[in-house]
Scaffold this active site. Structure first.
Site, mmCIF file in Angstrom:
data_model
loop_
_atom_site.group_PDB
_atom_site.id
_atom_site.type_symbol
_atom_site.label_atom_id
_atom_site.label_comp_id
_atom_site.label_asym_id
_atom_site.label_seq_id
_atom_site.Cartn_x
_atom_site.Cartn_y
_atom_site.Cartn_z
ATOM 1 N N PHE A 35 0.867 -1.185 0.000
ATOM 2 C CA PHE A 35 0.000 0.000 0.000
ATOM 3 C C PHE A 35 0.895 1.223 0.000
ATOM 4 O O PHE A 35 1.543 1.519 1.004
ATOM 5 C CB PHE A 35 -0.861 -0.055 1.262
ATOM 6 C CG PHE A 35 -1.914 1.014 1.391
ATOM 7 C CD1 PHE A 35 -3.175 0.851 0.825
ATOM 8 C CD2 PHE A 35 -1.668 2.165 2.125
ATOM 9 C CE1 PHE A 35 -4.159 1.811 0.977
ATOM 10 C CE2 PHE A 35 -2.648 3.136 2.280
ATOM 11 C CZ PHE A 35 -3.897 2.955 1.709
ATOM 12 N N THR B 20 2.653 6.783 1.694
ATOM 13 C CA THR B 20 3.636 7.693 2.289
ATOM 14 C C THR B 20 4.738 8.049 1.299
ATOM 15 O O THR B 20 5.195 7.203 0.537
ATOM 16 C CB THR B 20 4.245 7.024 3.538
ATOM 17 O OG1 THR B 20 3.208 6.896 4.505
ATOM 18 C CG2 THR B 20 5.383 7.837 4.121
ATOM 19 N N SER C 240 2.910 12.266 7.407
ATOM 20 C CA SER C 240 1.744 12.751 8.139
ATOM 21 C C SER C 240 0.777 13.539 7.271
ATOM 22 O O SER C 240 -0.390 13.701 7.631
ATOM 23 C CB SER C 240 2.187 13.629 9.325
ATOM 24 O OG SER C 240 2.801 12.829 10.305
ATOM 25 N N CYS D 64 -8.833 3.072 4.191
ATOM 26 C CA CYS D 64 -8.019 1.874 4.442
ATOM 27 C C CYS D 64 -7.199 2.057 5.723
ATOM 28 O O CYS D 64 -7.046 1.113 6.508
ATOM 29 C CB CYS D 64 -7.088 1.603 3.265
ATOM 30 S SG CYS D 64 -7.948 1.416 1.692
ATOM 31 N N LEU D 65 -6.668 3.259 5.939
ATOM 32 C CA LEU D 65 -5.900 3.491 7.179
ATOM 33 C C LEU D 65 -6.782 3.248 8.400
ATOM 34 O O LEU D 65 -6.310 2.745 9.425
ATOM 35 C CB LEU D 65 -5.342 4.918 7.228
ATOM 36 C CG LEU D 65 -4.258 5.306 6.219
ATOM 37 C CD1 LEU D 65 -3.677 6.677 6.555
ATOM 38 C CD2 LEU D 65 -3.139 4.291 6.156
ATOM 39 N N ARG E 108 -5.456 0.997 11.357
ATOM 40 C CA ARG E 108 -5.333 1.587 12.701
ATOM 41 C C ARG E 108 -6.162 0.798 13.711
ATOM 42 O O ARG E 108 -5.747 0.604 14.858
ATOM 43 C CB ARG E 108 -5.804 3.048 12.665
ATOM 44 C CG ARG E 108 -4.871 3.966 11.894
ATOM 45 C CD ARG E 108 -5.513 5.326 11.646
ATOM 46 N NE ARG E 108 -4.588 6.237 10.970
ATOM 47 C CZ ARG E 108 -4.924 7.446 10.535
ATOM 48 N NH1 ARG E 108 -6.175 7.889 10.684
ATOM 49 N NH2 ARG E 108 -4.025 8.223 9.945
ATOM 50 N N GLU F 68 0.835 4.804 10.516
ATOM 51 C CA GLU F 68 -0.637 4.860 10.639
ATOM 52 C C GLU F 68 -1.096 6.026 11.507
ATOM 53 O O GLU F 68 -2.087 5.925 12.217
ATOM 54 C CB GLU F 68 -1.194 3.545 11.211
ATOM 55 C CG GLU F 68 -0.781 2.308 10.465
ATOM 56 C CD GLU F 68 -1.431 2.220 9.099
ATOM 57 O OE1 GLU F 68 -2.244 3.089 8.776
ATOM 58 O OE2 GLU F 68 -1.077 1.279 8.368
ATOM 59 N N THR G 176 0.994 9.311 13.678
ATOM 60 C CA THR G 176 1.802 9.432 14.900
ATOM 61 C C THR G 176 0.911 9.780 16.090
ATOM 62 O O THR G 176 -0.252 10.159 15.936
ATOM 63 C CB THR G 176 2.826 10.568 14.720
ATOM 64 O OG1 THR G 176 2.095 11.792 14.513
ATOM 65 C CG2 THR G 176 3.745 10.329 13.524
HETATM 66 P P1 TGC Z 1 -8.210 16.568 4.700
HETATM 67 O O1 TGC Z 1 -7.199 16.760 3.641
HETATM 68 O O2 TGC Z 1 -8.994 17.732 5.142
HETATM 69 O O3 TGC Z 1 -9.278 15.464 4.325
HETATM 70 C C1 TGC Z 1 -9.136 14.760 3.212
HETATM 71 C C2 TGC Z 1 -10.352 13.885 3.020
HETATM 72 O O4 TGC Z 1 -10.143 12.706 3.776
HETATM 73 C C3 TGC Z 1 -11.232 12.526 4.688
HETATM 74 N N1 TGC Z 1 -10.691 11.902 5.876
HETATM 75 C C4 TGC Z 1 -11.025 10.659 6.231
HETATM 76 N N2 TGC Z 1 -11.856 9.772 5.664
HETATM 77 C C5 TGC Z 1 -11.968 8.574 6.261
HETATM 78 N N3 TGC Z 1 -11.286 8.256 7.393
HETATM 79 C C6 TGC Z 1 -10.437 9.117 7.971
HETATM 80 N N4 TGC Z 1 -9.762 8.752 9.062
HETATM 81 C C7 TGC Z 1 -10.275 10.390 7.392
HETATM 82 N N5 TGC Z 1 -9.520 11.475 7.684
HETATM 83 C C8 TGC Z 1 -9.796 12.379 6.741
HETATM 84 C C9 TGC Z 1 -11.765 13.921 4.901
HETATM 85 O O5 TGC Z 1 -13.100 13.867 5.363
HETATM 86 C C10 TGC Z 1 -11.653 14.488 3.516
HETATM 87 O O6 TGC Z 1 -12.688 13.956 2.730
HETATM 88 P P2 TGC Z 1 -13.332 14.813 1.541
HETATM 89 O O7 TGC Z 1 -14.314 13.890 0.894
HETATM 90 O O8 TGC Z 1 -13.953 16.008 2.188
HETATM 91 O O9 TGC Z 1 -12.200 15.187 0.639
HETATM 92 O O10 TGC Z 1 -7.490 15.910 5.819
HETATM 93 P P3 TGC Z 1 -7.899 15.988 7.311
HETATM 94 O O11 TGC Z 1 -7.679 17.399 7.791
HETATM 95 O O12 TGC Z 1 -9.271 15.418 7.515
HETATM 96 O O13 TGC Z 1 -6.827 15.042 7.920
HETATM 97 C C11 TGC Z 1 -5.613 15.537 8.245
HETATM 98 C C12 TGC Z 1 -4.855 14.398 8.930
HETATM 99 C C13 TGC Z 1 -3.560 14.954 9.452
HETATM 100 C C14 TGC Z 1 -5.702 13.848 10.073
HETATM 101 C C15 TGC Z 1 -4.594 13.311 7.908
HETATM 102 O O14 TGC Z 1 -3.839 13.846 6.894
HETATM 103 C C16 TGC Z 1 -3.912 12.119 8.553
HETATM 104 O O15 TGC Z 1 -4.538 11.215 9.079
HETATM 105 N N6 TGC Z 1 -2.553 12.086 8.446
HETATM 106 C C17 TGC Z 1 -1.792 10.921 8.867
HETATM 107 C C18 TGC Z 1 -1.619 10.031 7.685
HETATM 108 C C19 TGC Z 1 -0.988 8.729 8.082
HETATM 109 O O16 TGC Z 1 -1.503 8.013 8.927
HETATM 110 N N7 TGC Z 1 0.122 8.409 7.411
HETATM 111 C C20 TGC Z 1 0.847 7.235 7.672
HETATM 112 C C21 TGC Z 1 0.379 6.151 6.751
HETATM 113 S S1 TGC Z 1 1.158 4.685 7.212
HETATM 114 C C22 TGC Z 1 1.596 4.078 5.777
HETATM 115 O O17 TGC Z 1 1.258 4.541 4.733
HETATM 116 C C23 TGC Z 1 2.418 2.877 5.847
HETATM 117 S S2 TGC Z 1 1.387 1.555 5.832
HETATM 118 C C24 TGC Z 1 2.246 0.371 6.669
HETATM 119 C C25 TGC Z 1 3.265 -0.247 5.799
HETATM 120 O O18 TGC Z 1 3.223 -0.113 4.563
HETATM 121 O O19 TGC Z 1 4.141 -0.944 6.373
#
Ligand code: TGC
Length: 401
Positions: free
Chosen positions: A139, A142, A148, A256-257, A261, A381, A383
């Site tokens: 997947f 990142t 983040s 998916c996250l 999570r 997933e 921080t």
């Molecule tokens: P924003 O840009 O305003 O929202 C974007 C759209 O996403 C929606 N949304 C969600 N939908 C479902 N579940 C959630 N938990 C959601 N969070 C946000 C939101 O409603 C919006 O939808 P739409 O239709 O209006 O466009 O973003 P935000 O302000 O809501 O979120 C900001 C923030 C910081 C919470 C978000 O960017 C975040 O969660 N950042 C952390 C990302 C993260 O966890 N990255 C690490 C990924 S780990 C990985 O990829 C490795 S996998 C493991 C491996 O491969 O080993």
């Protein structure tokens, strides 16, 4: 038919009758996962961790046990409930976070993306083989500049005739060098968002496609028995039907996250339980100052505090699981669980290490390995800080990102 007792039930299970809160089917999944962890992972994990070896041959066994995409229905998946899936995550992570991570990446991320957003043809092509452990998925969300803020992604996909062409880079992508297919998220021109508008879309990229390169990241001091990679996408040319039709925007990957999570909420408590078991065992078998160290009030206070957090964390995971089964689990609730479970598991690992004394830093005990692994789990997933800000926004209505 009653479920036979779980193998080597730890004493901490007896303190709190958690089993009484589970169905027979849930206990069966837990028992199967605990047996798998004890028989197939624990005997080899210290060695694999030391040698930074990922034991690929276990993947079909995980598939045969039904653990891969087990919460999905059809296409060879088990259709199990959210609590059953959580219990499997807990038991696997009690052995090693790397193996719970494998099940998360394959099932909660790659398979979930295909199941949620894929066409019928895409599901038929990939899901049965992935459920069986014959095919591996990864997947790719990142990027090297930071995980983040996926909204800042720079990977692009552009149309060229009937084809898509992907360019960019991804980092910390679990399993990518082993994977048969990568779910790659990329920025695409999308006029439905106005002139110059763009949307994040998902693509299924067979990893043998020219221009796709995955390189394992070396020098990790955490999750050493698993594989995380850099991915380069250099003019990767895909047919039109590589696009996941059901996802448009960041809500796609975030959906998916949420699944992954949720699994961590349970899994981290498995690592915590393992650390508590090691400390408990040591506290009754090692004598210092002429008595078992567990006879000291300070040691008992530590053990009691660790037990509190393990039991509270597992009960929270169960509550979230029951909400998920009702379709009522919200992202903010998942943030409560992910933040709490990993933070408390790390604190438990650190406390357990103090009870083990100097021997606690060796591979004779699982505690330093769990502590090192949990540093990764704390970061991926979302921080701690991301989940605090998600909760801060939920409480105040104010966005502090
Ligand atoms: P924003 O840009 O305003 O929202 C974007 C759209 O996403 C929606 N949304 C969600 N939908 C479902 N579940 C959630 N938990 C959601 N969070 C946000 C939101 O409603 C919006 O939808 P739409 O239709 O209006 O466009 O973003 P935000 O302000 O809501 O979120 C900001 C923030 C910081 C919470 C978000 O960017 C975040 O969660 N950042 C952390 C990302 C993260 O966890 N990255 C690490 C990924 S780990 C990985 O990829 C490795 S996998 C493991 C491996 O491969 O080993």
């Amino acid at each position: 038919m009653t479920t036979p007792p779980l193998p080597r039930a730890p004493r901490i299970d007896a303190v709190f009758d958690f089993d009484a809160l589970l169905s027979e089917e849930e206990r069966d999944w837990q028992q199967k996962a605990r047996a798998f962890a004890q028989e197939r992972i624990l005997p080899i994990i210290e060695d694999d961790f030391e040698k930074a070896h990922f034991r690929r041959e276990l993947i079909p066994e995980l598939g045969a046990a039904g653990f891969l995409g087990m919460h999905l229905s059809g296409y060879g998946c088990a259709g199990a409930g959210a609590v059953s899936y959580g219990l499997v995550c807990l038991e696997l992570e009690a052995a090693d976070s790397g193996w719970r991570t494998f099940v998360s990446v394959q099932g909660s991320l790659a398979m979930s993306a295909i199941a949620k957003y894929g066409s019928e043809e895409q599901k038929q092509r990939w899901l049965p083989g992935m459920a069986a452990g014959e095919l591996v998925g990864c997947f790719a969300l990142t990027e090297p500049q930071g995980g983040s803020d996926p909204a800042a992604m720079t990977t692009t996909a552009r149309r060229d005739g009937d084809a898509w062409v992907l360019d960019g880079a991804k980092r910390w992508i679990g399993l990518a060098s082993l994977a048969d297919v990568a779910v790659v998220w990329a920025r695409v021109d999308d006029p439905s968002f106005g002139e110059g508008g763009q949307a994040v879309r998902g693509f299924l990229v067979p990893t043998a496609t020219p221009g796709f390169t995955a390189t394992p990241i070396a020098g990790k001091l955490s999750m050493r028995a698993s594989v995380q990679c850099d991915i380069a996408l250099d003019g990767v040319r895909l047919p039109a039907d590589a696009l996941l039709p059901g996802a448009r925007g960041l809500s796609g990957p975030f959906g998916c996250l949420n699944e992954a999570r949720y699994g961590i909420v349970w899994g981290a408590m498995g690592a915590a339980r393992s650390c508590l078991e090691a400390a408990l065992e040591r506290s009754t078998t090692r004598e210092v100052f002429g008595k078992p160290i567990g006879a000291n009030q300070l040691t008992q206070a530590k053990l009691a505090d660790m037990l509190l957090e393990v039991e509270k964390g597992i009960l929270l995971a169960l509550h979230l699981g029951r909400l998920k089964e009702r379709g009522a689990l919200t992202p903010a609730q998942i943030s409560v669980g992910k933040l709490n479970s990993v933070r408390e598991a790390l604190e438990i690992a650190h406390q357990a290490r103090t009870i083990l004394g100097g021997d606690g830093i060796t591979g004779a005990f699982p505690v330093m390995r769990h502590a090192a692994n949990l540093e990764s789990v704390r970061t991926y997933e979302g921080t701690d800080e991301i989940h605090q800000l998600v909760l801060g926004r939920a409480l105040t209505g104010l966005n502090a990102f």
